[in-house]
Write an enzyme that holds these catalytic residues in place. Structure first.
Site, short mmCIF file in Angstrom:
data_model
loop_
_atom_site.label_atom_id
_atom_site.label_comp_id
_atom_site.label_asym_id
_atom_site.label_seq_id
_atom_site.Cartn_x
_atom_site.Cartn_y
_atom_site.Cartn_z
N HIS A 52 0.81 -1.22 0.00
CA HIS A 52 0.00 0.00 0.00
C HIS A 52 0.85 1.27 0.00
O HIS A 52 0.31 2.36 0.22
CB HIS A 52 -0.92 0.01 1.22
CG HIS A 52 -1.99 -1.04 1.20
ND1 HIS A 52 -2.98 -1.07 0.25
CD2 HIS A 52 -2.20 -2.12 2.00
CE1 HIS A 52 -3.78 -2.11 0.48
NE2 HIS A 52 -3.32 -2.76 1.53
N ARG A 77 7.07 -6.32 3.01
CA ARG A 77 5.78 -6.83 2.54
C ARG A 77 5.66 -6.56 1.04
O ARG A 77 5.49 -5.42 0.62
CB ARG A 77 4.61 -6.17 3.28
CG ARG A 77 3.26 -6.70 2.77
CD ARG A 77 2.10 -6.33 3.67
NE ARG A 77 1.77 -4.91 3.61
CZ ARG A 77 0.67 -4.39 4.15
NH1 ARG A 77 -0.18 -5.18 4.80
NH2 ARG A 77 0.43 -3.09 4.08
N ASP A 91 16.24 -12.13 -3.29
CA ASP A 91 17.56 -11.89 -3.87
C ASP A 91 18.11 -10.51 -3.50
O ASP A 91 19.33 -10.32 -3.44
CB ASP A 91 17.51 -12.04 -5.39
CG ASP A 91 17.50 -13.50 -5.84
OD1 ASP A 91 17.64 -14.39 -4.98
OD2 ASP A 91 17.34 -13.76 -7.05
N GLU A 156 -6.37 -12.06 6.53
CA GLU A 156 -7.08 -10.83 6.18
C GLU A 156 -8.46 -11.07 5.58
O GLU A 156 -9.02 -10.17 4.97
CB GLU A 156 -6.25 -10.03 5.17
CG GLU A 156 -4.88 -9.63 5.65
CD GLU A 156 -4.20 -8.67 4.70
OE1 GLU A 156 -4.41 -7.46 4.84
OE2 GLU A 156 -3.47 -9.15 3.80
N ASP A 182 -8.85 -5.29 6.07
CA ASP A 182 -9.35 -6.16 5.00
C ASP A 182 -10.23 -7.27 5.57
O ASP A 182 -11.20 -7.69 4.92
CB ASP A 182 -8.18 -6.76 4.22
CG ASP A 182 -7.59 -5.77 3.23
OD1 ASP A 182 -8.36 -5.18 2.45
OD2 ASP A 182 -6.37 -5.58 3.24
#
Length: 209
Positions: A52, A77, A91, A156, A182
């Site tokens: 977000h 996230r 990576d 969520e 959510d």
């Protein structure tokens, strides 16, 4: 000869070793300066949000560099639990991932496979090109890469709460994180995170974790 390096302890290792709740902050500005300021604030972990917030691979990498001098666990996230995105963030050197919108144990198991190399998973092998292995300067990285990664999944949705026990028991899932906004929306209570039914669902998820 190149020096040999060891990676920091993971968020999961810190959770297991701690005798108290770990306190953290979210860094959502996409700024390495902000990330470094927050990393030095004395908290235990800092989450870099790319779901977000205006973060991408390059800005997350810059923030990981900025935070690396501090004794804080950086979590990342991604926007969603995509196998290719997970590979890229790993990576970059993101050891601790928080994956949003995990609705079932089967989905959780697929995400676990995304963070592990074959034969246990499907993560692409590029350690010589990757900060995760410090460009192959971490001794034996390929053989123990899964030990250097911590996986937290987000609960969520009503579907996730219904399957939360199996999600929590999925091998390779280290922790659960409840997303009440959510979750409330999925239950028909948009913007009502404090609704009694939502609170009950949150508590059920906490108990399962």
């Amino acid at each position: 000869m190149p020096i040999r390096l060891e990676l920091p302890t993971t968020f999961a290792e810190r959770l297991r070793a701690s005798d108290r709740a770990l306190i953290g902050l979210w860094a959502c500005a996409g700024s390495q300066i902000t990330a470094e300021i927050v990393a030095g604030s004395g908290c235990d972990w800092v989450l870099l949000d790319a779901e977000h917030s205006p973060n991408g691979l390059e800005s997350v990498l810059a923030q990981l560099y900025a935070m690396s001098a501090y004794p804080v666990a950086p979590l990342v996230r991604p926007p969603y639990g995509d196998t290719v995105l997970i590979k890229q963030y790993l990576d970059l050197g993101a050891q601790n991932l928080l994956i949003p919108m995990v609705d079932s144990a089967e989905q959780a198991a697929e995400i676990v496979r995304a963070v592990r190399y074959p034969q246990s998973g499907v993560r692409g092998v590029g350690s010589a090109l990757a900060r995760s292995a410090r460009w192959n300067r971490v001794e034996g990285y390929l053989g123990r890469a899964s030990e250097t990664i911590s996986l937290t999944v987000q609960i969520e949705s009503a579907a996730a709460v219904a399957d939360v026990t199996r999600i929590a028991e999925t091998d390779g899932v280290d922790a659960l994180f409840v997303g009440p906004s959510d979750l409330a929306a999925s239950m028909g209570f948009l913007g009502q995170q404090s609704h009694p039914d939502v609170v009950a669902a949150v508590m059920r998820s906490i108990e399962a974790g």
